[in-house]
Scaffold this motif. Structure first.
Motif, PDB file in Angstrom:
ATOM      1  N   ILE A   1       0.831  -1.206   0.000  1.00 11.73           N
ATOM      2  CA  ILE A   1       0.000   0.000   0.000  1.00 11.73           C
ATOM      3  C   ILE A   1       0.866   1.256   0.000  1.00 11.73           C
ATOM      4  O   ILE A   1       0.604   2.210  -0.744  1.00 11.73           O
ATOM      5  N   ALA A   2       1.923   1.265   0.829  1.00  5.80           N
ATOM      6  CA  ALA A   2       2.810   2.431   0.878  1.00  5.80           C
ATOM      7  C   ALA A   2       3.475   2.663  -0.477  1.00  5.80           C
ATOM      8  O   ALA A   2       3.589   3.800  -0.951  1.00  5.80           O
ATOM      9  N   LEU A   3       3.904   1.573  -1.124  1.00  8.65           N
ATOM     10  CA  LEU A   3       4.549   1.701  -2.429  1.00  8.65           C
ATOM     11  C   LEU A   3       3.538   2.011  -3.528  1.00  8.65           C
ATOM     12  O   LEU A   3       3.883   2.645  -4.528  1.00  8.65           O
ATOM     13  N   ALA A   4       2.297   1.588  -3.363  1.00  8.49           N
ATOM     14  CA  ALA A   4       1.254   1.926  -4.344  1.00  8.49           C
ATOM     15  C   ALA A   4       0.997   3.429  -4.334  1.00  8.49           C
ATOM     16  O   ALA A   4       0.803   4.042  -5.394  1.00  8.49           O
ATOM     17  N   MET A   5       0.984   4.034  -3.154  1.00  9.67           N
ATOM     18  CA  MET A   5       0.845   5.488  -3.087  1.00  9.67           C
ATOM     19  C   MET A   5       2.021   6.161  -3.787  1.00  9.67           C
ATOM     20  O   MET A   5       1.843   7.130  -4.535  1.00  9.67           O
TER      21      MET A   5
ATOM     22  N   ASN B   1      -5.619   2.287  -8.368  1.00  5.82           N
ATOM     23  CA  ASN B   1      -6.084   3.132  -7.262  1.00  5.82           C
ATOM     24  C   ASN B   1      -7.496   2.765  -6.822  1.00  5.82           C
ATOM     25  O   ASN B   1      -7.787   2.669  -5.622  1.00  5.82           O
ATOM     26  N   SER B   2      -8.392   2.545  -7.795  1.00  2.00           N
ATOM     27  CA  SER B   2      -9.770   2.163  -7.465  1.00  2.00           C
ATOM     28  C   SER B   2      -9.794   0.817  -6.766  1.00  2.00           C
ATOM     29  O   SER B   2     -10.575   0.594  -5.825  1.00  2.00           O
ATOM     30  N   GLY B   3      -8.923  -0.098  -7.210  1.00  2.00           N
ATOM     31  CA  GLY B   3      -8.859  -1.415  -6.599  1.00  2.00           C
ATOM     32  C   GLY B   3      -8.423  -1.355  -5.152  1.00  2.00           C
ATOM     33  O   GLY B   3      -9.003  -2.015  -4.285  1.00  2.00           O
ATOM     34  N   TYR B   4      -7.407  -0.546  -4.861  1.00  2.00           N
ATOM     35  CA  TYR B   4      -6.945  -0.414  -3.483  1.00  2.00           C
ATOM     36  C   TYR B   4      -8.001   0.257  -2.604  1.00  2.00           C
ATOM     37  O   TYR B   4      -8.155  -0.094  -1.428  1.00  2.00           O
TER      38      TYR B   4
ATOM     39  N   ASP C   1      -7.934  10.879  -2.228  1.00  3.25           N
ATOM     40  CA  ASP C   1      -9.166  10.319  -2.793  1.00  3.25           C
ATOM     41  C   ASP C   1      -9.200   8.794  -2.750  1.00  3.25           C
ATOM     42  O   ASP C   1     -10.230   8.205  -2.405  1.00  3.25           O
ATOM     43  N   PHE C   2      -8.093   8.160  -3.093  1.00  2.00           N
ATOM     44  CA  PHE C   2      -8.087   6.703  -3.227  1.00  2.00           C
ATOM     45  C   PHE C   2      -7.553   5.967  -2.004  1.00  2.00           C
ATOM     46  O   PHE C   2      -7.927   4.829  -1.737  1.00  2.00           O
ATOM     47  N   TYR C   3      -6.658   6.611  -1.249  1.00  2.00           N
ATOM     48  CA  TYR C   3      -6.047   5.936  -0.104  1.00  2.00           C
ATOM     49  C   TYR C   3      -6.460   6.571   1.218  1.00  2.00           C
ATOM     50  O   TYR C   3      -5.965   6.183   2.267  1.00  2.00           O
ATOM     51  N   GLN C   4      -7.376   7.550   1.147  1.00  2.00           N
ATOM     52  CA  GLN C   4      -7.844   8.268   2.324  1.00  2.00           C
ATOM     53  C   GLN C   4      -6.673   8.744   3.189  1.00  2.00           C
ATOM     54  O   GLN C   4      -6.706   8.694   4.427  1.00  2.00           O
ATOM     55  N   ALA C   5      -5.606   9.179   2.521  1.00  6.65           N
ATOM     56  CA  ALA C   5      -4.392   9.578   3.219  1.00  6.65           C
ATOM     57  C   ALA C   5      -4.533  10.960   3.841  1.00  6.65           C
ATOM     58  O   ALA C   5      -5.108  11.867   3.237  1.00  6.65           O
ATOM     59  N   LYS C   6      -3.991  11.089   5.027  1.00  8.37           N
ATOM     60  CA  LYS C   6      -3.887  12.390   5.678  1.00  8.37           C
ATOM     61  C   LYS C   6      -2.657  13.086   5.107  1.00  8.37           C
ATOM     62  O   LYS C   6      -1.543  12.559   5.180  1.00  8.37           O
ATOM     63  N   VAL C   7      -2.841  14.254   4.500  1.00 16.61           N
ATOM     64  CA  VAL C   7      -1.730  14.996   3.904  1.00 16.61           C
ATOM     65  C   VAL C   7      -1.405  16.191   4.794  1.00 16.61           C
ATOM     66  O   VAL C   7      -2.255  17.046   5.041  1.00 16.61           O
ATOM     67  N   THR C   8      -0.158  16.223   5.284  1.00 13.95           N
ATOM     68  CA  THR C   8       0.255  17.255   6.229  1.00 13.95           C
ATOM     69  C   THR C   8       1.566  17.886   5.790  1.00 13.95           C
ATOM     70  O   THR C   8       2.481  17.189   5.353  1.00 13.95           O
TER      71      THR C   8
ATOM     72  N   ILE D   1       3.451   7.015   4.464  1.00 11.70           N
ATOM     73  CA  ILE D   1       3.404   6.032   5.547  1.00 11.70           C
ATOM     74  C   ILE D   1       2.074   5.285   5.563  1.00 11.70           C
ATOM     75  O   ILE D   1       1.004   5.881   5.400  1.00 11.70           O
ATOM     76  N   ASN D   2       2.178   3.982   5.752  1.00 14.78           N
ATOM     77  CA  ASN D   2       1.001   3.137   5.959  1.00 14.78           C
ATOM     78  C   ASN D   2       1.070   2.514   7.350  1.00 14.78           C
ATOM     79  O   ASN D   2       2.155   2.169   7.835  1.00 14.78           O
ATOM     80  N   ALA D   3      -0.078   2.371   7.990  1.00 11.15           N
ATOM     81  CA  ALA D   3      -0.166   1.709   9.294  1.00 11.15           C
ATOM     82  C   ALA D   3      -1.370   0.769   9.280  1.00 11.15           C
ATOM     83  O   ALA D   3      -2.463   1.154   8.851  1.00 11.15           O
TER      84      ALA D   3
END
Length: 442
Positions: A108-112, A140-143, A183-190, A231-233
């Motif tokens: 997932i981290a590498l997919a981002m 992206n849609s698949g993940y 949008d696709f990974y619901q990532a928090k961008v800071t 980062i993925n957790a």
């Protein structure tokens, strides 16, 4: 007479096991490793054989077919990548040390990160991650759909997948790259000031929060050329479908690779399980929760074999074949309690799998920004298995650096053969003590 006695003992066992355990509640946890994409099956939790027949599928693949997802290519890609990665990690590991990774977290981290790759860098990453032939939109849609399917599968099973991007305030990234992460990974961008000594603590606190305190640190000191962390957790917690009886946990010998033995706390249990046996190994599936959608798999090499031989046969093709060969069978298991954490830097493993360009000055992450490359992929995990279940967590950090700063400059030549300015300065206070122009050195 003996048959009647055995029948009576069996009946008493079923009453004790299923009658008592149905009323007990346990809190458990489980890890998000590559096995998460292979769905487990529920053990028997009824005292009647008829209900047992309906609750426990014939094979491990039965439940998977019932809950089939449209994004099987993503699952297949993650599994293939996961076994390849595990094999590479093992090459650099001592046979006396535990290895526990979460390929799902790494993938997932590498997919981002892949969203920012272009040209040949995108091609080598696609090959390593087994994403060949899939366009970026489908990936992206698949993940996104897979994340929604995996998270919190039932009331007694907790699974969370969290993503974040942490960018240096002085760095510039393409807005569409950041938007896809959200949008696709619901990532928090800071955005952070990477020169601030507190920056690593802010990132690590996010990891700690999203792994329920099991992983406290994934980012160390921030290097001057560092501009981004992806980062993925992953955290999983649930209940065994049938918990082990704590009062029966007893010390038994455990035989190490060296041939030495030690006394270790072992958990016994009788029941009906998904099980298979070959000339090389025994394998059992221990599910979590009421529906058993996620399961813990144990593959035990036969005495005439060993773990190294089993590991040599670990690949996605064999794994899929083994998943079809589990059958319902009554039996007895004795499982060791254990707790371990693991940390590994995956640069060498990923380079060996074909991603070397992504770490070099030749890297093309123009879909992310200018002159960028991967500096380090760090991975940490935690797992604990006990009578109540399994608790585990994983985090993966992909560090991005600016290659224009990272590359060593050409040696300079400075020939002071014309008038020049000079100064003497106190570096502690910044005071310029002397200065002057030398036009005719004497």
């Amino acid at each position: 007479m003996n048959r009647q006695k055995l029948s009576g003992e069996r009946e008493n066992f079923l009453q004790r096991r299923y009658g008592v355990r149905l009323g007990r509640r346990y809190a458990l946890a489980a890890a998000s490793v590559v096995l998460l994409s292979v769905l487990g099956c529920s053990q028997v939790n009824s005292s009647t054989s008829a209900l047992a027949q309906s609750r426990l599928p014939e094979t491990e693949s039965t439940l998977q077919k019932k809950t089939a997802i449209s994004d099987t290519k993503i699952v297949e890609a993650n599994n293939k990548f996961g076994f390849k990665l595990f094999s590479e990690v093992l090459k650099n590991n001592s046979s006396e040390k535990n290895v526990f990774i979460s390929p799902s977290s790494v993938a997932i981290a590498l997919a981002m990160t892949y969203n920012g790759a272009s040209g040949s860098t995108q091609q080598v990453m696609a090959k390593t991650l087994e994403l060949q032939g899939m366009d970026l939109q489908a990936i992206n849609s698949g993940y996104k759909r897979l994340k929604n399917l995996l998270e919190n599968p039932e009331a007694k099973v907790q699974l969370t997948i969290a993503n974040s991007l942490w960018a240096d305030k002085d760095a510039s990234f393409r807005s569409d790259f950041l938007q896809k992460a959200q949008d696709f990974y619901q990532a928090k961008v800071t955005t952070l000031n990477f020169q601030n000594a507190e920056a690593p603590n802010i990132i690590n606190n996010w990891v700690k929060e999203n792994t329920n305190g099991k992983i406290n640190k994934i980012v160390g000191a921030v290097e001057p050329e560092q501009v981004l962390f992806l980062i993925n957790a992953i955290y999983f917690k649930g209940q065994w479908s049938n918990a082990f009886d704590k009062s029966k946990t007893t010390a038994y010998p455990f035989y190490l690779t060296s041939g030495k033995q030690k006394q270790h706390q072992m958990m016994p249990q009788n029941g009906e399980y998904q099980y298979q046996e070959t000339e090389q190994f025994q394998a059992v599936s221990l599910p979590y929760g009421k529906d058993g959608k996620i399961s813990f798999y144990i593959f035990l090499p036969k005495p005439n074999s060993n773990l190294k031989a089993l590991q040599q046969n670990l690949n996605s093709e064999n794994w899929e074949k083994w998943m079809t060969q589990f059958k319902k069978r009554e039996g007895f298991i004795r499982l060791p309690k254990f707790k371990t954490d693991y940390e590994v830097t995956l640069n060498d493993a990923l380079k060996a799998l074909g991603m070397e360009e992504a770490f070099s000055s030749k890297a093309d992450f123009s879909g992310m920004g200018k002159n960028l490359a991967i500096s380090q992929v760090k991975h940490k995990t935690f797992v604990e298995v006990n009578e109540e279940g399994t608790e585990a967590a994983a985090s993966t950090s992909v560090g991005i650096v600016a290659t224009s700063l990272r590359e060593k400059p050409e040696p300079f030549r400075m020939i002071v053969d014309r008038p020049f300015f000079c100064a003497i300065r106190d570096r502690t206070t910044g005071s310029v003590l002397f200065m002057g122009s030398i036009v005719d050195p004497q």
